[in-house]
Design an enzyme around this catalytic site. Structure first.
Site, mmCIF file in Angstrom:
data_model
loop_
_atom_site.group_PDB
_atom_site.id
_atom_site.type_symbol
_atom_site.label_atom_id
_atom_site.label_comp_id
_atom_site.label_asym_id
_atom_site.label_seq_id
_atom_site.Cartn_x
_atom_site.Cartn_y
_atom_site.Cartn_z
ATOM 1 C CB ILE A 43 -10.273 33.760 16.962
ATOM 2 C CG1 ILE A 43 -10.676 33.970 18.428
ATOM 3 C CG2 ILE A 43 -9.862 32.310 16.712
ATOM 4 C CD1 ILE A 43 -11.904 33.226 18.865
ATOM 5 C CG PHE A 79 -4.356 45.244 26.200
ATOM 6 C CD1 PHE A 79 -4.887 45.957 25.134
ATOM 7 C CD2 PHE A 79 -3.659 44.075 25.929
ATOM 8 C CE1 PHE A 79 -4.707 45.523 23.826
ATOM 9 C CE2 PHE A 79 -3.477 43.634 24.627
ATOM 10 C CZ PHE A 79 -4.003 44.359 23.575
ATOM 11 C CG HIS A 94 -10.044 41.179 8.743
ATOM 12 N ND1 HIS A 94 -10.140 42.405 8.140
ATOM 13 C CD2 HIS A 94 -11.003 41.179 9.696
ATOM 14 C CE1 HIS A 94 -11.116 43.101 8.694
ATOM 15 N NE2 HIS A 94 -11.649 42.383 9.659
HETATM 16 N N1 INI Z 1 -13.355 41.641 15.368
HETATM 17 C C1 INI Z 1 -13.093 41.022 16.520
HETATM 18 O O1 INI Z 1 -13.372 41.564 17.610
HETATM 19 N N2 INI Z 1 -12.523 39.778 16.503
HETATM 20 C C2 INI Z 1 -12.183 39.152 15.334
HETATM 21 O O2 INI Z 1 -11.679 38.002 15.395
HETATM 22 C C3 INI Z 1 -12.450 39.812 14.110
HETATM 23 N N3 INI Z 1 -12.119 39.162 12.860
HETATM 24 O O3 INI Z 1 -11.525 38.081 12.874
HETATM 25 O O4 INI Z 1 -12.402 39.684 11.807
HETATM 26 C C4 INI Z 1 -13.061 41.087 14.158
HETATM 27 N N4 INI Z 1 -13.367 41.739 13.014
HETATM 28 C C5 INI Z 1 -14.280 42.864 12.985
HETATM 29 C C6 INI Z 1 -13.590 44.201 13.253
HETATM 30 O O5 INI Z 1 -13.169 44.313 14.599
HETATM 31 C C7 INI Z 1 -14.538 45.377 12.970
HETATM 32 O O6 INI Z 1 -15.630 45.330 13.851
HETATM 33 C C8 INI Z 1 -15.075 45.375 11.541
HETATM 34 O O7 INI Z 1 -14.019 45.320 10.625
HETATM 35 C C9 INI Z 1 -15.920 46.647 11.274
HETATM 36 O O8 INI Z 1 -15.146 47.832 11.465
#
Ligand code: INI
Length: 159
Positions: free
Chosen positions: A85, A116, A91
């Site tokens: 989201i 997917f 990021h």
């Molecule tokens: N991971 C998600 O599944 N959804 C998100 O919205 C998200 N945001 O917004 O940061 C997210 N971040 C974590 C990422 O997938 C990793 O788990 C993390 O960076 C550790 O490797």
């Protein structure tokens, strides 16, 4: 009209073994996706004990876990589920693009279909709508897409 795998003919999931890989991040969205995927697989005839569910921290970890599920040799197809989201930072873009690319790479490198089911939304409301709300359940759709690809492979192989 909403066009999704759910509008395709029913899939035959008998004798199929499926791994569901689901991100914990945004779990209030991803758990309904996982329930939808499981429901669709069972309705298609996949046996309860032929479905395994694995959790990863976030969407970024989906590709590697999908790859592990494929490499273990116990599954015919994988369903990848997550919800990214859009926040204040970019990021979001990195997580979306790397997760999508990694999932596509994993299925192309191995020849094993990966449904997917990664939601990429601007708002929580959009995600809720796609996780069993007004826009259906994308977990269900991803599960049916994985079964559809297994059926297509069988058709192409002439089996
Ligand atoms: N991971 C998600 O599944 N959804 C998100 O919205 C998200 N945001 O917004 O940061 C997210 N971040 C974590 C990422 O997938 C990793 O788990 C993390 O960076 C550790 O490797």
């Amino acid at each position: 009209m909403r066009v999704s795998p759910s509008s395709l003919p029913a899939q035959d999931g008998r004798n199929r073994r499926i791994a569901i890989v689901v991100a914990r991040f945004n779990h209030e969205i991803t758990e309904p996706l996982a329930l939808g995927a499981r429901r669709a697989l069972l309705a298609a005839g996949v046996a309860e004990d032929a479905i395994a569910t694995y959790h990863v921290p976030g969407a970024f970890e989906l590709p590697l876990a999908c790859r592990w599920a494929i490499e273990c040799g116990r599954f015919d197809a994988v369903v990848a589920l997550g919800a990214v989201i859009r926040g204040e930072t970019n990021h979001y873009d990195y997580v979306c693009s790397e997760a999508s690319r990694g999932i596509a790479d994993a299925q192309l490198a191995t020849g094993v279909p990966i449904g997917f089911g990664l939601l990429t939304c601007d708002t929580v409301e959009q995600a809720v709508a796609r996780a069993g709300g007004s826009a259906g359940n994308k977990g269900e759709d991803a599960a049916l897409a994985a079964l559809a690809m297994l059926g297509l492979r069988r058709q192409i192989d002439g089996a």
